[in-house]
Design a protein around this motif. Structure first.
Motif, PDB file in Angstrom:
ATOM      1  N   LEU A   1      -5.677  -2.041  -4.448  1.00 31.44           N
ATOM      2  CA  LEU A   1      -5.088  -2.579  -5.674  1.00 31.44           C
ATOM      3  C   LEU A   1      -6.079  -3.342  -6.543  1.00 31.44           C
ATOM      4  O   LEU A   1      -5.843  -3.501  -7.745  1.00 31.44           O
ATOM      5  CB  LEU A   1      -3.892  -3.459  -5.334  1.00 31.44           C
ATOM      6  CG  LEU A   1      -2.757  -2.745  -4.599  1.00 31.44           C
ATOM      7  CD1 LEU A   1      -1.640  -3.716  -4.264  1.00 31.44           C
ATOM      8  CD2 LEU A   1      -2.240  -1.569  -5.411  1.00 31.44           C
TER       9      LEU A   1
ATOM     10  N   SER B   1      -4.365  -3.606   0.862  1.00 34.19           N
ATOM     11  CA  SER B   1      -3.871  -4.086  -0.421  1.00 34.19           C
ATOM     12  C   SER B   1      -5.029  -4.475  -1.333  1.00 34.19           C
ATOM     13  O   SER B   1      -5.106  -4.051  -2.490  1.00 34.19           O
ATOM     14  CB  SER B   1      -2.941  -5.284  -0.206  1.00 34.19           C
ATOM     15  OG  SER B   1      -2.499  -5.812  -1.435  1.00 34.19           O
TER      16      SER B   1
ATOM     17  N   SER C   1       8.964 -10.478  -5.296  1.00 27.78           N
ATOM     18  CA  SER C   1      10.013 -11.350  -5.852  1.00 27.78           C
ATOM     19  C   SER C   1      11.103 -11.636  -4.820  1.00 27.78           C
ATOM     20  O   SER C   1      11.684 -12.714  -4.805  1.00 27.78           O
ATOM     21  CB  SER C   1      10.644 -10.721  -7.087  1.00 27.78           C
ATOM     22  OG  SER C   1       9.689 -10.610  -8.108  1.00 27.78           O
TER      23      SER C   1
ATOM     24  N   TRP D   1       3.940   0.508  -1.856  1.00 33.46           N
ATOM     25  CA  TRP D   1       5.196  -0.217  -2.075  1.00 33.46           C
ATOM     26  C   TRP D   1       5.135  -1.148  -3.282  1.00 33.46           C
ATOM     27  O   TRP D   1       5.963  -2.047  -3.420  1.00 33.46           O
ATOM     28  CB  TRP D   1       5.560  -0.993  -0.803  1.00 33.46           C
ATOM     29  CG  TRP D   1       5.946  -0.062   0.294  1.00 33.46           C
ATOM     30  CD1 TRP D   1       5.140   0.461   1.265  1.00 33.46           C
ATOM     31  CD2 TRP D   1       7.231   0.510   0.516  1.00 33.46           C
ATOM     32  NE1 TRP D   1       5.833   1.303   2.071  1.00 33.46           N
ATOM     33  CE2 TRP D   1       7.135   1.354   1.637  1.00 33.46           C
ATOM     34  CE3 TRP D   1       8.458   0.395  -0.128  1.00 33.46           C
ATOM     35  CZ2 TRP D   1       8.207   2.077   2.131  1.00 33.46           C
ATOM     36  CZ3 TRP D   1       9.538   1.097   0.362  1.00 33.46           C
ATOM     37  CH2 TRP D   1       9.410   1.936   1.477  1.00 33.46           C
ATOM     38  N   THR D   2       4.196  -0.918  -4.191  1.00 29.98           N
ATOM     39  CA  THR D   2       4.094  -1.781  -5.368  1.00 29.98           C
ATOM     40  C   THR D   2       5.173  -1.462  -6.388  1.00 29.98           C
ATOM     41  O   THR D   2       5.817  -0.412  -6.352  1.00 29.98           O
ATOM     42  CB  THR D   2       2.718  -1.606  -6.059  1.00 29.98           C
ATOM     43  OG1 THR D   2       2.573  -0.244  -6.460  1.00 29.98           O
ATOM     44  CG2 THR D   2       1.585  -2.015  -5.137  1.00 29.98           C
ATOM     45  N   ARG D   3       5.368  -2.406  -7.296  1.00 27.07           N
ATOM     46  CA  ARG D   3       6.275  -2.265  -8.451  1.00 27.07           C
ATOM     47  C   ARG D   3       7.731  -2.001  -8.045  1.00 27.07           C
ATOM     48  O   ARG D   3       8.445  -1.276  -8.719  1.00 27.07           O
ATOM     49  CB  ARG D   3       5.783  -1.186  -9.404  1.00 27.07           C
ATOM     50  CG  ARG D   3       4.377  -1.386  -9.890  1.00 27.07           C
ATOM     51  CD  ARG D   3       4.330  -2.509 -10.873  1.00 27.07           C
ATOM     52  NE  ARG D   3       2.979  -2.665 -11.393  1.00 27.07           N
ATOM     53  CZ  ARG D   3       2.389  -3.840 -11.508  1.00 27.07           C
ATOM     54  NH1 ARG D   3       3.000  -4.933 -11.152  1.00 27.07           N
ATOM     55  NH2 ARG D   3       1.171  -3.921 -11.987  1.00 27.07           N
ATOM     56  N   ARG D   4       8.142  -2.607  -6.939  1.00 29.27           N
ATOM     57  CA  ARG D   4       9.528  -2.461  -6.488  1.00 29.27           C
ATOM     58  C   ARG D   4      10.246  -3.801  -6.370  1.00 29.27           C
ATOM     59  O   ARG D   4      11.341  -3.875  -5.839  1.00 29.27           O
ATOM     60  CB  ARG D   4       9.563  -1.744  -5.139  1.00 29.27           C
ATOM     61  CG  ARG D   4       8.961  -0.351  -5.208  1.00 29.27           C
ATOM     62  CD  ARG D   4       9.025   0.339  -3.884  1.00 29.27           C
ATOM     63  NE  ARG D   4       8.198   1.514  -3.864  1.00 29.27           N
ATOM     64  CZ  ARG D   4       8.429   2.563  -3.114  1.00 29.27           C
ATOM     65  NH1 ARG D   4       9.476   2.596  -2.311  1.00 29.27           N
ATOM     66  NH2 ARG D   4       7.615   3.596  -3.134  1.00 29.27           N
ATOM     67  N   GLY D   5       9.588  -4.873  -6.799  1.00 28.91           N
ATOM     68  CA  GLY D   5      10.193  -6.191  -6.748  1.00 28.91           C
ATOM     69  C   GLY D   5      10.166  -6.846  -5.377  1.00 28.91           C
ATOM     70  O   GLY D   5      10.867  -7.827  -5.143  1.00 28.91           O
TER      71      GLY D   5
END
Length: 129
Positions: free
Chosen positions: A32, A28, A127, A120-124
Protein backbone atom coordinates in the motif's frame (compact mmCIF):
# COMPACT_ATOMS: atom_id res chain seq x y z
CA UNK A 1 -22.08 -3.04 2.88
CA UNK A 2 -24.27 -4.89 5.35
CA UNK A 3 -23.40 -8.27 3.83
CA UNK A 4 -19.66 -7.46 4.03
CA UNK A 5 -19.94 -6.46 7.69
CA UNK A 6 -21.53 -9.82 8.52
CA UNK A 7 -18.44 -11.58 7.17
CA UNK A 8 -16.10 -9.77 9.58
CA UNK A 9 -15.14 -10.65 13.13
CA UNK A 10 -13.39 -8.17 15.42
CA UNK A 11 -11.55 -9.46 18.46
CA UNK A 12 -8.72 -8.52 20.80
CA UNK A 13 -5.30 -9.50 19.53
CA UNK A 14 -3.34 -12.01 21.60
CA UNK A 15 0.34 -12.85 21.80
CA UNK A 16 -0.44 -15.90 19.66
CA UNK A 17 -1.39 -13.51 16.82
CA UNK A 18 2.02 -11.81 16.71
CA UNK A 19 3.48 -13.86 13.80
CA UNK A 20 0.37 -13.23 11.68
CA UNK A 21 0.38 -9.54 12.64
CA UNK A 22 4.01 -9.24 11.52
CA UNK A 23 3.09 -10.73 8.14
CA UNK A 24 0.05 -8.47 7.75
CA UNK A 25 2.00 -5.32 8.64
CA UNK A 26 4.83 -6.20 6.25
CA UNK A 27 2.44 -6.86 3.37
CA UNK A 28 0.30 -3.82 4.08
CA UNK A 29 3.29 -1.49 4.17
CA UNK A 30 5.12 -2.96 1.19
CA UNK A 31 2.06 -3.00 -1.07
CA UNK A 32 0.00 0.00 0.00
CA UNK A 33 2.92 2.39 0.44
CA UNK A 34 5.15 1.32 -2.45
CA UNK A 35 4.07 4.28 -4.60
CA UNK A 36 5.03 6.76 -1.87
CA UNK A 37 8.34 5.39 -0.55
CA UNK A 38 11.37 3.62 -1.93
CA UNK A 39 12.08 -0.01 -1.02
CA UNK A 40 14.97 1.22 1.15
CA UNK A 41 12.68 3.61 3.04
CA UNK A 42 10.10 0.87 3.63
CA UNK A 43 12.82 -1.52 4.85
CA UNK A 44 14.05 1.12 7.29
CA UNK A 45 10.54 1.86 8.60
CA UNK A 46 9.50 -1.77 9.09
CA UNK A 47 10.35 -2.87 12.58
CA UNK A 48 10.72 0.64 14.01
CA UNK A 49 8.04 3.07 12.80
CA UNK A 50 5.91 0.19 11.49
CA UNK A 51 5.62 -3.07 13.37
CA UNK A 52 3.93 -4.92 16.20
CA UNK A 53 3.74 -3.05 19.50
CA UNK A 54 3.27 -5.84 22.01
CA UNK A 55 2.46 -3.33 24.76
CA UNK A 56 -0.86 -2.65 23.01
CA UNK A 57 -1.60 -6.37 23.03
CA UNK A 58 -0.67 -6.64 26.72
CA UNK A 59 -2.87 -3.62 27.50
CA UNK A 60 -5.77 -5.29 25.62
CA UNK A 61 -6.25 -2.25 23.40
CA UNK A 62 -5.25 -3.83 20.08
CA UNK A 63 -7.74 -5.50 17.78
CA UNK A 64 -7.65 -7.69 14.73
CA UNK A 65 -10.32 -8.10 12.09
CA UNK A 66 -10.78 -11.52 10.58
CA UNK A 67 -12.72 -11.89 7.36
CA UNK A 68 -14.06 -14.77 5.33
CA UNK A 69 -11.53 -15.36 2.54
CA UNK A 70 -12.00 -16.71 -0.97
CA UNK A 71 -11.90 -20.33 0.25
CA UNK A 72 -14.34 -19.61 3.12
CA UNK A 73 -11.47 -19.63 5.63
CA UNK A 74 -10.93 -16.83 8.15
CA UNK A 75 -8.06 -14.52 7.14
CA UNK A 76 -6.47 -11.58 8.91
CA UNK A 77 -7.82 -8.49 7.13
CA UNK A 78 -6.75 -5.63 9.41
CA UNK A 79 -5.45 -4.60 12.81
CA UNK A 80 -5.35 -1.48 14.91
CA UNK A 81 -6.09 -0.04 18.29
CA UNK A 82 -5.48 2.67 20.82
CA UNK A 83 -3.06 3.36 23.61
CA UNK A 84 -3.20 4.84 27.08
CA UNK A 85 0.57 5.33 27.00
CA UNK A 86 2.74 8.24 25.87
CA UNK A 87 4.36 6.43 22.93
CA UNK A 88 3.01 8.06 19.77
CA UNK A 89 3.94 5.42 17.21
CA UNK A 90 6.27 2.57 16.45
CA UNK A 91 6.89 -1.06 17.15
CA UNK A 92 8.63 -2.65 20.11
CA UNK A 93 11.90 -1.51 18.54
CA UNK A 94 10.88 2.10 17.90
CA UNK A 95 13.38 4.70 19.09
CA UNK A 96 10.85 6.98 20.78
CA UNK A 97 9.12 4.65 23.22
CA UNK A 98 7.65 6.03 26.41
CA UNK A 99 5.50 3.47 28.22
CA UNK A 100 4.44 5.95 30.91
CA UNK A 101 0.67 6.19 31.24
CA UNK A 102 -1.21 9.19 29.91
CA UNK A 103 -3.16 11.29 32.39
CA UNK A 104 -6.83 10.90 31.38
CA UNK A 105 -7.64 14.23 33.04
CA UNK A 106 -5.57 16.06 30.42
CA UNK A 107 -4.36 13.57 27.76
CA UNK A 108 -6.41 11.93 25.03
CA UNK A 109 -5.83 8.28 24.18
CA UNK A 110 -3.71 7.67 21.07
CA UNK A 111 -5.05 5.91 17.99
CA UNK A 112 -2.28 3.47 17.05
CA UNK A 113 -0.93 1.05 14.50
CA UNK A 114 -3.67 0.53 11.91
CA UNK A 115 -2.80 -1.74 9.01
CA UNK A 116 -5.08 -3.27 6.37
CA UNK A 117 -4.31 -6.21 4.12
CA UNK A 118 -4.14 -4.97 0.50
CA UNK A 119 -6.97 -7.29 -0.55
CA UNK A 120 -9.30 -5.78 2.09
CA UNK A 121 -8.86 -2.03 1.58
CA UNK A 122 -11.65 0.49 1.00
CA UNK A 123 -14.27 -1.54 2.86
CA UNK A 124 -14.52 0.52 6.04
CA UNK A 125 -12.73 -2.10 8.13
CA UNK A 126 -10.45 0.36 9.94
CA UNK A 127 -13.50 2.47 10.79
CA UNK A 128 -15.12 -0.59 12.36
CA UNK A 129 -12.15 -1.03 14.69
Amino acid sequence: MKAAVQQLRIRLATTGDIPALRELIDRSVRVLQREDYSAEQLDAALGTAYGVDTQLIADETYYIVEAVGAADEMVLAACGGWSMRKTLYGSDHGPYRDNAMLDPARDAAKIRAFFVHPEWTRRGIASLI
